[in-house]
Write a protein that holds these residues in place. Structure first.
Motif, mmCIF file in Angstrom:
data_model
loop_
_atom_site.group_PDB
_atom_site.id
_atom_site.type_symbol
_atom_site.label_atom_id
_atom_site.label_comp_id
_atom_site.label_asym_id
_atom_site.label_seq_id
_atom_site.Cartn_x
_atom_site.Cartn_y
_atom_site.Cartn_z
ATOM 1 N N ASN A 292 48.842 26.897 -22.247
ATOM 2 C CA ASN A 292 48.469 26.892 -20.840
ATOM 3 C C ASN A 292 47.932 28.223 -20.331
ATOM 4 O OD1 ASN A 292 49.365 24.135 -20.279
ATOM 5 N ND2 ASN A 292 51.408 24.938 -20.697
ATOM 6 N N GLU A 293 48.145 29.291 -21.087
ATOM 7 C CA GLU A 293 47.522 30.573 -20.770
ATOM 8 C C GLU A 293 46.797 31.046 -22.023
ATOM 9 O OE1 GLU A 293 48.406 35.119 -19.141
ATOM 10 O OE2 GLU A 293 50.079 33.709 -19.338
ATOM 11 N N THR A 294 45.548 30.629 -22.144
ATOM 12 C CA THR A 294 44.750 31.025 -23.304
ATOM 13 C C THR A 294 43.835 32.202 -22.990
ATOM 14 O OG1 THR A 294 43.082 29.365 -22.734
ATOM 15 C CG2 THR A 294 44.807 28.701 -24.285
ATOM 16 N N THR A 295 43.726 32.527 -21.716
ATOM 17 C CA THR A 295 43.061 33.736 -21.252
ATOM 18 C C THR A 295 44.038 34.469 -20.341
ATOM 19 O OG1 THR A 295 40.881 32.685 -21.312
ATOM 20 C CG2 THR A 295 41.104 34.663 -19.956
ATOM 21 N N ARG A 296 44.217 35.737 -20.580
ATOM 22 C CA ARG A 296 45.217 36.489 -19.807
ATOM 23 C C ARG A 296 45.039 36.295 -18.303
ATOM 24 N NH1 ARG A 296 47.496 42.004 -21.772
ATOM 25 N NH2 ARG A 296 47.923 41.634 -23.989
ATOM 26 N N GLY A 297 46.154 35.907 -17.662
ATOM 27 C CA GLY A 297 46.173 35.801 -16.214
ATOM 28 C C GLY A 297 45.598 34.521 -15.654
ATOM 29 N N ASP A 300 45.412 27.306 -17.364
ATOM 30 C CA ASP A 300 44.682 26.045 -17.478
ATOM 31 C C ASP A 300 45.623 25.036 -18.124
ATOM 32 O OD1 ASP A 300 42.137 27.082 -16.520
ATOM 33 O OD2 ASP A 300 42.053 28.175 -18.421
ATOM 34 N N TRP A 301 46.145 24.135 -17.318
ATOM 35 C CA TRP A 301 47.218 23.258 -17.774
ATOM 36 C C TRP A 301 46.689 22.215 -18.740
ATOM 37 C CZ3 TRP A 301 51.465 25.604 -16.684
ATOM 38 C CH2 TRP A 301 51.522 26.431 -15.557
ATOM 39 N N ALA A 302 47.316 22.145 -19.895
ATOM 40 C CA ALA A 302 46.943 21.141 -20.896
ATOM 41 C C ALA A 302 47.077 19.750 -20.285
ATOM 42 C CB ALA A 302 47.833 21.270 -22.128
ATOM 43 N N ASP A 303 46.129 18.863 -20.626
ATOM 44 C CA ASP A 303 46.115 17.521 -20.033
ATOM 45 C C ASP A 303 47.428 16.785 -20.246
ATOM 46 O OD1 ASP A 303 43.553 17.949 -19.167
ATOM 47 O OD2 ASP A 303 42.593 16.786 -20.755
ATOM 48 N N HIS A 304 48.030 16.949 -21.445
ATOM 49 C CA HIS A 304 49.253 16.178 -21.684
ATOM 50 C C HIS A 304 50.375 16.611 -20.744
ATOM 51 C CE1 HIS A 304 49.237 19.414 -24.888
ATOM 52 N NE2 HIS A 304 50.345 19.708 -24.254
ATOM 53 N N TYR A 305 50.360 17.861 -20.278
ATOM 54 C CA TYR A 305 51.351 18.289 -19.294
ATOM 55 C C TYR A 305 50.971 17.815 -17.891
ATOM 56 C CZ TYR A 305 53.343 21.378 -22.861
ATOM 57 O OH TYR A 305 53.928 21.872 -23.992
ATOM 58 N N SER A 306 49.769 18.137 -17.450
ATOM 59 C CA SER A 306 49.410 17.812 -16.073
ATOM 60 C C SER A 306 49.461 16.304 -15.824
ATOM 61 C CB SER A 306 48.024 18.369 -15.736
ATOM 62 O OG SER A 306 47.042 17.873 -16.615
ATOM 63 N N TYR A 330 50.237 38.163 -25.911
ATOM 64 C CA TYR A 330 51.159 39.240 -25.540
ATOM 65 C C TYR A 330 52.090 39.610 -26.691
ATOM 66 C CZ TYR A 330 49.589 37.819 -20.905
ATOM 67 O OH TYR A 330 48.820 37.502 -19.794
ATOM 68 N N GLY A 331 51.637 39.403 -27.906
ATOM 69 C CA GLY A 331 52.453 39.798 -29.048
ATOM 70 C C GLY A 331 52.943 38.605 -29.831
ATOM 71 N N SER A 332 54.254 38.436 -29.924
ATOM 72 C CA SER A 332 54.857 37.404 -30.747
ATOM 73 C C SER A 332 54.551 36.011 -30.223
ATOM 74 C CB SER A 332 56.376 37.597 -30.806
ATOM 75 O OG SER A 332 56.997 36.490 -31.416
ATOM 76 N N GLY A 333 54.323 35.091 -31.151
ATOM 77 C CA GLY A 333 54.135 33.695 -30.769
ATOM 78 C C GLY A 333 55.436 32.957 -30.585
ATOM 79 N N TYR A 348 54.188 33.515 -15.807
ATOM 80 C CA TYR A 348 53.898 32.153 -16.275
ATOM 81 C C TYR A 348 54.922 31.169 -15.700
ATOM 82 C CZ TYR A 348 53.551 28.171 -19.456
ATOM 83 O OH TYR A 348 53.442 26.907 -19.980
ATOM 84 N N ALA A 349 56.185 31.563 -15.688
ATOM 85 C CA ALA A 349 57.210 30.698 -15.107
ATOM 86 C C ALA A 349 56.928 30.413 -13.636
ATOM 87 C CB ALA A 349 58.587 31.344 -15.265
ATOM 88 N N ALA A 350 56.488 31.434 -12.900
ATOM 89 C CA ALA A 350 56.156 31.228 -11.485
ATOM 90 C C ALA A 350 54.987 30.269 -11.325
ATOM 91 C CB ALA A 350 55.854 32.574 -10.833
#
Length: 636
Positions: A292-297, A300-306, A330-333, A348-350
């Motif tokens: 859902n965050e593939t570009t920093r900041g 873009d919500w994945a269709d299966h979620y939205s 941001y580092g570790s996956g 992201y949580a917000a």
């Protein structure tokens, strides 16, 4: 004089299309679908169920070619699945003419209006607009015509309802008052019901008309069955289904019960309907950061979620979102560990809190397991506190009332929780959660874990927080627990959790992840995967048990626990004048006495009901390890 209540319709919403009509998507309106049985005209009508309506919405519409400036007559048949008249917040809109629906009950009523087409129009839409929540609304025999002329509405009685399958119910949890199947195919049709052991229970037959028609299961009482339908040529289709004692079209949702989902897969596209059919009011699902965050900041919500989360919202099912896991931006996956990554995790949580209808946000999943967390800091609870604080602070700025759920540990990790509270975690937690799979061999031991969890918070954090069991289940794989044992385990763990103070209980999970009965991880579900000839998923005994439990508890609050004799545990819900007890033996089978001024109703795990008359205010009940639901009226 109070009018006689209307008889509720023998009708079934089905898996099919409304040919020639556009239906609102299930992300906006929970159900807009054909319905079979007790139609005003033919065998099919249109059905709308909308427990949540955020804004006036066109639920159903069709385009009609008209002549400009001509006056037309409009009419339609409408009803609500209610024994008493009720307000239905809906209306028809035809070329700007609004036709409000009157108060409705389960009897068909006609609405009509005169419609004048504007001089510059050559077509219009016949639209059904829903303005506010609607429990159930049926529409049939829609007509728009010049006086005495041809009806211009395509498929006006919804008889053309293309779809697949033979047994086409939307849900295979049926009401004991009106059990019925919707069957595609006409002619002489027979049915037989058997229990899981193959014992014959009931049979019947009917002559079906039309493309699809209703097949009443007359004489079939509450229970879990395999029902086989045979058409006029002897071709057979079978479905597993549950018959449950509840009023209305669906079991009223209980917001104490939730279920784990995996909406990332297409298997879960109907999860909102499936959960609602069992009376489940909550759902839990990952919301994977990396998708859902593939570009920093930017989020873009994945269709299966939205799409699937919006379906839950439209169904009135609230989501417990899990802020998972890391993000390689941001580092570790697997888990965030740098200050930059932890801050981004909080943001992201917000964003999740702003986008979705949530009952809470759970911070990570099973942080105490290296399987999900391979950071240099490791699984130490002190490494978890920065994540918890980041989510607490960021979400608090956008939705201060949203509960932040801390813990979500694999098993109840006592040392880990002691460390979390000692490290100050309680300051950032509104709720604590864990996944106590260690009770698999002794479900009643969950009570001891609940006691320990509260002790840990008090002694190490100086206060307590509500406890949610956010993941617990057991597999019905071949060689493991049987289907019946899985069902017993659901009731014993969830009732023990409520009786021990848990606010919410989430079963893992809704649908078997694998059709192979030998796969352990694939058989935790409440439903089997889809089978040929039956588009609805078929409930497992554990799903049926969930439906029975919710309908029996009927929203009653827990009151107290008693031990009868030497081994029978009795968890009581509701007041003495209308108590519902859930009881089972923790040891050998036993006969126990309960007090009651009136006949006692006992419902077993197969849904079978027995009524026992009291003798001198006492009733004897035989109890073994399988839970019983016992309704009493007592005065002590």
């Amino acid at each position: 004089m109070t009018p006689e209540p209307a008889a509720l319709p023998d009708s079934v919403p089905i898996h099919a299309e409304l040919d020639g009509w556009d239906a609102a998507p299930t992300t906006v309106i929970a159900r807009v679908t054909p319905q079979v049985g007790d139609a005003a005209d033919g065998t099919v009508s249109a059905y709308v169920e909308a427990p949540v309506v955020d804004t006036p919405t066109v639920a159903l519409s069709t385009e009609v070619t008209l002549a400009a400036g001509v006056v037309y007559e409009f009419s339609a048949q409408v009803r609500s699945a209610s024994a008493r008249t009720e307000t239905v917040s809906a209306s028809f809109d035809i070329a700007g003419t609004r036709v409000a629906l009157p108060e409705l009950d389960a009897n068909w009523a006609e609405v009509s209006a005169t419609v004048e087409v504007p001089a510059d129009a050559d077509s219009t839409a016949v639209r059904l607009v829903v303005d506010a929540p609607v429990d159930s609304l049926s529409v049939d025999a829609v007509s728009l015509s010049e006086a005495g002329g041809e009806n211009l509405v395509s498929n006006p009685s919804f008889e053309s309802a293309p779809g697949r399958g033979v047994i086409v119910n939307r849900s295979l949890i049926l009401s004991v008052d009106r059990p019925a199947l919707a069957v595609r195919g006409a002619g002489d049709t027979a049915w037989r019901a058997e229990d899981l052991a193959g014992n014959p229970i009931a049979t019947g037959s009917a002559t079906l008309a039309g493309e699809v028609d209703i097949l009443p299961l007359t004489g079939l009482g509450a229970g879990y069955y395999r029902v086989t339908v045979a058409d006029a040529n002897g071709a057979e289709t079978a479905a597993l289904l549950g018959v449950v004692d509840f009023d209305g079209q669906t079991i009223p949702a209980d917001q104490r019960f939730g279920v784990g989902l995996h909406v990332e897969g297409d298997l879960y596209n109907d999860s909102a309907d499936l959960a609602a059919s069992l009376g489940i009011g909550l759902a839990r699902n990952d919301i994977l950061w990396r998708w859902n965050e593939t570009t920093r900041g930017r989020y873009d919500w994945a269709d299966h979620y939205s799409e699937n989360f919006d379906r839950l919202h439209a169904r009135g099912i609230h989501l417990l979102g899990i802020v998972n896991y890391g993000n390689k931006l941001y580092g570790s996956g697997k888990a965030p560990e740098t200050p930059e990554a932890i801050a981004a995790y909080g943001r992201y949580a917000a964003a999740i809190a702003e986008r979705f209808d949530l009952i809470g946000l759970e911070v990570f999943n099973e942080f105490n397991q290296e399987r999900f967390n391979d950071t240099l800091c490791g699984t130490d609870p002190a490494c978890y506190v920065p994540l918890l604080r980041a989510v607490h602070d960021e979400v608090g700025a956008v939705d201060p009332d949203l509960p932040i759920v801390a813990g979500s540990t694999a098993r109840y990790d006592a040392d880990w929780f002691d460390g979390l509270w000692q490290a100050g975690g309680l300051e950032y937690a509104d709720v604590t959660s864990f996944h106590p799979y260690e009770v698999s061999g002794d479900p009643d031991s969950l009570a001891e874990i609940m006691t320990e969890a509260n002790r840990s918070m008090r002694e190490n954090g100086g206060d307590t927080r509500p406890i949610w069991i956010t993941e617990l289940g057991t597999s019905s794989k071949t060689g493991g627990k049987t289907l019946s044992q899985q069902a017993d385990y659901l009731v014993r763990t969830s009732v023990t959790a409520l009786a021990s103070g848990a606010e919410r209980f989430f079963w893992y999970d809704l649908i078997n992840d694998d059709p192979d009965r030998t796969v352990h991880e694939g058989n935790f579900g409440m439903y089997f995967q889809r089978r040929t000839g039956v588009p609805a998923l078929q409930p497992k005994p554990v799903g049926y048990a969930q439906a029975v439990m919710v309908s029996q508890l009927a929203g009653r609050d827990f009151t107290r626990t008693e031990v009868l004799g030497t081994s029978v545990i009795r968890h009581r819900f509701g007041g003495d004048e209308s108590a519902l007890s859930v009881m089972w033996s923790q040891g050998d089978p036993a006969v126990v006495e309960v007090s009651s001024d009136d006949p006692v109703t006992v419902v077993d795990m197969n849904g079978m009901t027995e009524t026992i008359d009291p003798v001198d205010g006492r009733v004897e009940i035989s109890v073994d390890s399988r839970p019983l639901f016992v309704a009493t009226t007592e005065r002590e």
